[in-house]
Write a protein that holds these residues in place. Sequence first.
Motif, short mmCIF file in Angstrom:
data_model
loop_
_atom_site.label_atom_id
_atom_site.label_comp_id
_atom_site.label_asym_id
_atom_site.label_seq_id
_atom_site.Cartn_x
_atom_site.Cartn_y
_atom_site.Cartn_z
N VAL A 1 0.98 -1.19 0.01
CA VAL A 1 0.13 -0.14 0.31
C VAL A 1 0.49 1.05 0.24
CG1 VAL A 1 -1.99 1.15 1.25
CG2 VAL A 1 -1.66 -1.53 1.45
N PRO A 2 0.91 1.81 -0.99
CA PRO A 2 1.82 2.94 -1.35
C PRO A 2 1.00 4.75 -0.15
CG PRO A 2 0.70 2.46 -2.93
CD PRO A 2 -0.25 1.66 -2.14
N ARG A 3 2.58 5.31 0.17
CA ARG A 3 2.36 6.54 1.09
C ARG A 3 0.52 7.01 1.10
NH1 ARG A 3 6.98 11.34 0.64
NH2 ARG A 3 6.19 12.29 3.52
N ASN A 4 0.35 7.30 1.98
CA ASN A 4 -0.69 8.13 2.48
C ASN A 4 -2.44 7.54 1.42
OD1 ASN A 4 0.98 10.50 3.80
ND2 ASN A 4 0.84 11.12 1.14
N VAL A 5 -2.31 6.31 1.16
CA VAL A 5 -3.03 5.53 1.06
C VAL A 5 -4.03 4.84 1.18
CG1 VAL A 5 -3.79 3.75 -1.17
CG2 VAL A 5 -2.11 5.69 -1.63
N ARG A 6 -5.17 4.93 2.36
CA ARG A 6 -5.66 4.14 2.77
C ARG A 6 -6.64 3.03 2.46
NH1 ARG A 6 -10.91 5.88 7.00
NH2 ARG A 6 -11.07 4.23 8.17
N ALA A 7 -6.04 1.32 2.12
CA ALA A 7 -7.10 0.81 0.87
C ALA A 7 -8.92 0.80 1.30
CB ALA A 7 -6.68 -0.74 1.66
N ALA A 8 -9.03 1.06 0.19
CA ALA A 8 -10.54 1.79 0.18
C ALA A 8 -11.34 0.39 0.49
CB ALA A 8 -11.02 2.20 -1.65
N ALA A 9 -11.05 -0.86 0.73
CA ALA A 9 -11.56 -2.48 0.33
C ALA A 9 -10.89 -2.91 1.29
CB ALA A 9 -12.29 -2.68 0.10
N PRO A 10 -10.97 -3.83 1.95
CA PRO A 10 -10.26 -4.88 3.31
C PRO A 10 -9.84 -6.16 1.97
CG PRO A 10 -12.05 -5.02 4.21
CD PRO A 10 -12.25 -4.26 2.96
N LEU A 11 -8.56 -6.70 2.07
CA LEU A 11 -8.55 -7.90 1.81
C LEU A 11 -8.19 -8.79 2.08
CD1 LEU A 11 -6.12 -4.68 0.93
CD2 LEU A 11 -6.28 -6.42 -1.38
#
Length: 430
Positions: free
Chosen positions: A159-169
């Motif tokens: 997960v790149p910098r400053n990214v809040r993953a949009a949904a669980p994996l």
Amino acid sequence: MTTFTRDAVKKLSAMLNEPEWMLEFRLKAFEIYENTPMPATSDEAWRRTNIRRFKPDEIGPSVNGDAATSWDIPDFLGKELTGEEVGGSLLQIDGVTRQYELSEALKEQGVIFCDMHTAVSEHPDLIKKYFMTDCVQVSEGKFAAMHGAFWRGGTFLYVPRNVRAAAPLHSVLWSVNGKTFTHTLVVLEESAEAIFMDEYASAEEAAGLHNGVIELLVGDNANLIYAGLQDFGQNMWQFNHERGRVGRDGRLDWVTSMMGTRLTKAFQTLELDQPGSWGRMSGIFFTNGRQHLDLDTQQNHNAGDTVSDLLYKGALREKSRTVWQGMIKALPGSQRIDGFQANRNLMLDKTARADSIPGLEIEADDVACTHASAIGQLDPDEIFYLMSRGIPRKTAVEMSVQGFFDPLMRRIPFEGIRNRIFDRIVEKIG
């Protein structure tokens, strides 16, 4: 039968069409594997776990790339448990990918989620940087080196910098041939966030081996929720090395559930590397039959102003045995840390045995570190009270066991995961 040899390493790498640098990595790991003796009870970390009956060459590595063609896997595997739509899912059978999805939303965010072999070929710079370098290393023991040489399958999440993953994996491993060497590598850059659930299960076939590694790298101000659910059949031997590293003001919420295997030896280490690092380790286990489970946990406060919180709870039936060895360590200068660890065990039969061994190694003088352990049986008065209210004994026992696990279950942020774990506990109560 293929055994653990240098030629097998070369054959595996060729079958996977790997670049030369990964073959070199494997061969260096194999040298360490070959020159490291098998653990024995004379080794402190292994003194309560005897593996003399384990014959690795009777199982062998997974080399030829064949996986079970049947998709007849348990219904519970792969079900969404986080209360949200899954953004990425990966199903592997015997380490070979069978299903894969990644949402457009996550792709647009720059999230990388794929199997480890795809990661090696398509993201070599990231793999070279993070694969068994700063987290788990091949020099950590016989089985870490075995993994470095023969790993196959697994999951890469970046997960790149400053990214809040949009949904669980969500990743699932189903094993039929009993030879799994999967590698989980999760990397969250600065201020990134993600939720990842990792499941493992197998069929009840001949003796099998799971030699796994889990690496969780949480950058500065990043936040990772990781849940690992293991439900292998009782034919499996499991040897795992797992480590999470947390940067400045980062947070790692690490949930472990272990229900299966014939024998498990797992090293689980939390490294709090910078001020503000926070880590929570929540472990649930239930053993029956002649299962043997040995969990070796470390909470390493490598900087001041760090917090760790570990709570492991287990229930035991029949002639099963569990071992928990825990250590909180504070390096010199790691002041103002707060470390807590507790292990509590519920004995459902007098023939079961639990060893609970907490420990502190403190080299700083301004700390708050506490530990606790307990081993007890069901309260007969409590069971009698419930039965006197018309509740059948089996249901009364289930309610008491649920009450025992409830404080730990409350730490798990998703009802679906809590329900999955407790349903499995009820099955094992019998």
